[in-house]
Enzyme design. Structure first.
Site, PDB file in Angstrom:
ATOM      1  N   ASP A  29       0.811  -1.212   0.000  1.00  0.00           N
ATOM      2  CA  ASP A  29       0.000   0.000   0.000  1.00  0.00           C
ATOM      3  C   ASP A  29       0.855   1.277   0.000  1.00  0.00           C
ATOM      4  O   ASP A  29       1.998   1.275   0.472  1.00  0.00           O
ATOM      5  CB  ASP A  29      -0.870   0.049   1.265  1.00  0.00           C
ATOM      6  CG  ASP A  29      -1.987  -0.976   1.259  1.00  0.00           C
ATOM      7  OD1 ASP A  29      -1.976  -1.893   0.410  1.00  0.00           O
ATOM      8  OD2 ASP A  29      -2.867  -0.854   2.135  1.00  0.00           O
ATOM      9  N   HIS A 175       3.593  -2.194   3.271  1.00  0.00           N
ATOM     10  CA  HIS A 175       3.636  -0.821   2.735  1.00  0.00           C
ATOM     11  C   HIS A 175       4.963  -0.599   2.024  1.00  0.00           C
ATOM     12  O   HIS A 175       6.018  -0.593   2.676  1.00  0.00           O
ATOM     13  CB  HIS A 175       3.463   0.185   3.871  1.00  0.00           C
ATOM     14  CG  HIS A 175       2.128   0.094   4.541  1.00  0.00           C
ATOM     15  ND1 HIS A 175       1.859  -0.842   5.512  1.00  0.00           N
ATOM     16  CD2 HIS A 175       0.984   0.781   4.343  1.00  0.00           C
ATOM     17  CE1 HIS A 175       0.585  -0.703   5.901  1.00  0.00           C
ATOM     18  NE2 HIS A 175       0.042   0.270   5.206  1.00  0.00           N
TER      19      HIS A 175
HETATM   20 NI    NI Z   1      -2.626   3.338   3.146  1.00  0.00          NI
END
Ligand code: NI
Length: 212
Positions: A29, A175
């Site tokens: 992400d 992430h």
């Molecule tokens: Ni996010």
């Protein structure tokens, strides 16, 4: 892997796949990030692993060439909003705009439409999920394994949390904007491979639903 990715029967929210096959979907992400995302792409390419990237639209507009590379190398792109605001505090027209601006940026950058979305902070009302599903055809994709890498516990902890949490059908959250998360990935990928897991995109995982 050359698996089907047509999940037309999908339901509104998914946190994992339902197949009993040893498939996992790695999701990254908040990118694309100018250094960390290309570094991650090199790691994925070296192992012929496919992943799914939930990109932020404003980052797509800053780094369209990285989005093109993600798509060219066979990965999937998902919609993670344009501004990464908490959608539960926005009105419907703002939510629509977050989705459509990001979709437009991805189409401009790479010529493909995202097929799923993930809400920032995992925050999305049921009513909003249904609206997004009916208007954009995006299922809301959550996760079943969260290494809390955004708290920066260090690469070895990120790796061990993912390896201990992974099971058949897992959707794993990480992430790619954090360098220590990317540092954790070679060991994470090799550990999952050595345990017999195969890497699929989110759409491939959803298409496996019920096929066990
Ligand atoms: Ni996010």
């Amino acid at each position: 892997m050359n698996l089907p990715s047509n999940f037309s029967g999908a339901t509104v929210t998914h946190s994992r796949g339902l197949s009993t096959n040893p498939y996992v979907a790695m999701t990254f992400d908040d990118g694309p990030h100018p250094q960390n995302t290309p570094r991650l792409l090199d790691m994925l390419r070296a192992r012929n692993i496919k992943a799914t990237f939930y990109v932020i639209g404003s980052n797509v507009d800053r780094h369209p060439q990285i989005v093109r590379r993600i798509v060219a190398e066979g990965h999937e792109i998902g919609n993670h909003t344009y501004t990464h605001r908490k959608l539960t505090s926005l009105g419907d027209s703002e939510v629509r705009r977050e989705m459509s601006r990001t979709e437009d940026a991805i189409v401009r950058a790479a010529g493909v439409k995202p097929r799923t979305m993930r809400p920032p902070y995992g925050a999305l009302l049921q009513r909003q999920r249904e609206m997004i599903f009916s208007e954009f055809r995006y299922p809301t994709i959550m996760w079943s394994v969260d290494p809390l890498d955004w708290k920066r516990p260090g690469p070895s902890i990120v790796k061990s949390r993912i390896l201990s949490g992974a099971n058949n059908g897992a959707i794993i959250l990480a992430h790619d904007l954090h360098a220590p998360t990317v540092d954790a990935m070679p060991g994470t990928f090799d550990g999952l491979l050595s345990r017999g897991f195969k890497f699929v995109t989110v759409s491939q995982l959803l298409a496996q639903k019920g096929q066990a």
